[in-house]
Scaffold this motif. Structure first.
Motif, PDB file in Angstrom:
ATOM      1  N   GLN A  11       0.923  -1.208   0.122  1.00  0.00           N
ATOM      2  CA  GLN A  11       0.126   0.187   0.199  1.00  0.00           C
ATOM      3  C   GLN A  11       0.906   1.181   0.138  1.00  0.00           C
ATOM      4  N   SER A  15       0.967   4.142  -3.026  1.00  0.00           N
ATOM      5  CA  SER A  15       0.571   5.440  -2.448  1.00  0.00           C
ATOM      6  C   SER A  15       1.655   6.475  -2.808  1.00  0.00           C
ATOM      7  N   PHE A 206      -6.915   0.502  -3.509  1.00  0.00           N
ATOM      8  CA  PHE A 206      -5.586   1.137  -2.949  1.00  0.00           C
ATOM      9  C   PHE A 206      -5.538   2.533  -3.447  1.00  0.00           C
ATOM     10  N   ALA A 234      -1.337  -9.517  -0.721  1.00  0.00           N
ATOM     11  CA  ALA A 234      -2.058  -7.955  -1.101  1.00  0.00           C
ATOM     12  C   ALA A 234      -3.347  -8.363  -2.184  1.00  0.00           C
ATOM     13  N   PHE A 236      -5.972  -6.816  -2.776  1.00  0.00           N
ATOM     14  CA  PHE A 236      -6.519  -5.728  -3.380  1.00  0.00           C
ATOM     15  C   PHE A 236      -5.974  -5.594  -4.727  1.00  0.00           C
TER      16      PHE A 236
END
Length: 341
Positions: A11, A15, A206, A234, A236
């Motif tokens: 993440q 980001s 995310f 992960a 996602f």
């Protein structure tokens, strides 16, 4: 323990990449690279031309046929796209229920699950130093809904009128930049938008759902080549939607081209092409491009220990040779759309 650390680490990587990119996403300006990539293709040169028409004209002419096209694509997506969030039945395109041309356009954008304020103005982006050909300039605010877009601020746009004739290459290249202009913003349930709450995509997988430009990232990225370990840590990463967008816009492009609406055929094709090109961008196709699973885990361990390994410089070196891949994929896309070998 690895699963929780892995989730936090991945993440953080995503980001950081999104924040570094800012509103100018992916390749910064798809239109410029697309025009260059299309140059070797015959049939899309300046000598050819298509007639410009408003989207409301196209929608009124196609009407119920578009409902069938979109329904067929929805059936295909539900069957073939893993982790696909089905389109809510309430968003089915119903042109017969539209009260006027503006409502028809609104219903169409909703059926595509695009931002309701997505721009569909008639315009072209000009190359640096290219003549405006006597056409009036178009302000950037009429091109994008995303404030602070540096690409738009540095670019020149000219307004078109219905009935003008322009080259397919210009339409296609201009449109290839449009998905970065706001059409994919605020589509997730936790983005705080009215349309995000009804589009059925669920929470943003995310990125920061509070940042407008971050909300488009899962629709423009596809992490299909990560190791099973990374994917398990992960999950996602599987909830990305570029293939949905590509196939949706290709279906619309083919319908428009075969029914004499060439302007919108090439414009939809440009929208689809954007996502194809995005997937040639290493940071849109891998969490940490160029690094194997073992090294990713090692970097994760160093990061958790407070170290700061300088891996980013090596990743940037990947970008230069990949521009040739960008051009090759662009030309292959257009040839396939035209049914050429």
């Amino acid at each position: 323990m690895f699963r929780s650390f892995g989730l936090l680490y991945l993440q953080a990587c995503l980001s950081t990449a999104l924040l570094a990119a800012g509103p100018a996403a992916a390749w910064s300006n798809h239109a410029l690279a697309t025009r260059s990539a299309l140059a070797p293709l015959t049939g899309l040169a300046a000598g050819a031309s298509v007639e410009v028409e408003r989207i409301e004209t196209f929608l009124a002419a196609q009407g119920r046929v578009l409902t069938d096209v979109l329904d067929e694509h929805e059936r295909w997506a539900r069957e073939h796209l893993p982790d696909y969030p089905p389109r809510p039945d309430a968003l089915r395109f119903a042109p017969g229920d539209a009260s006027d041309a503006a409502d028809l356009r609104r219903r169409f954008l909703a059926a595509l699950r695009l931002a309701p304020d997505a721009r569909t103005e008639l315009y072209l982006q000009r190359l640096p130093g290219e003549s405006l050909e006597g056409r009036p300039m178009l302000p950037g605010a009429e091109v994008t809904t995303l404030g602070g877009n540096r690409v738009v601020a540095r670019s020149q746009y000219v307004r078109l009128a219905a009935g003008d004739r322009v080259s397919p290459a210009e339409v296609l290249s201009t449109a290839s930049d449009e998905p970065d202009y706001g059409m994919d913003l605020g589509l997730w349930a936790d983005n705080g938008t009215a349309h995000g709450r009804v589009y059925g995509f669920g929470p943003q997988p995310f990125g920061n759902p509070a940042l407008a430009f971050s909300s488009q990232a899962p629709i423009h990225m596809g992490f299909w080549h990560e190791s099973p370990i990374v994917s398990a840590a992960a999950p996602f990463l599987k909830r990305t939607l570029p293939e949905y967008r590509i196939t949706l816009f290709i279906a619309l492009a083919r319908q428009a081209l075969r029914t004499g609406h060439a302007y919108w055929g090439w414009r939809f094709a440009g929208w689809a092409l954007h996502y194809v090109q995005d997937l040639t961008q290493p940071y849109h196709a891998r969490v940490l491009p160029g690094l194997g699973t073992a090294r990713m885990l090692w970097i994760n361990a160093l990061s958790l220990a407070g170290e700061n390994p300088a891996a980013r410089d090596a990743m940037i070196d990947l970008l230069v040779p990949l521009m040739s891949e960008f051009g090759a994929h662009t030309r292959a896309f257009v040839r396939a759309l035209r049914g050429e070998p």
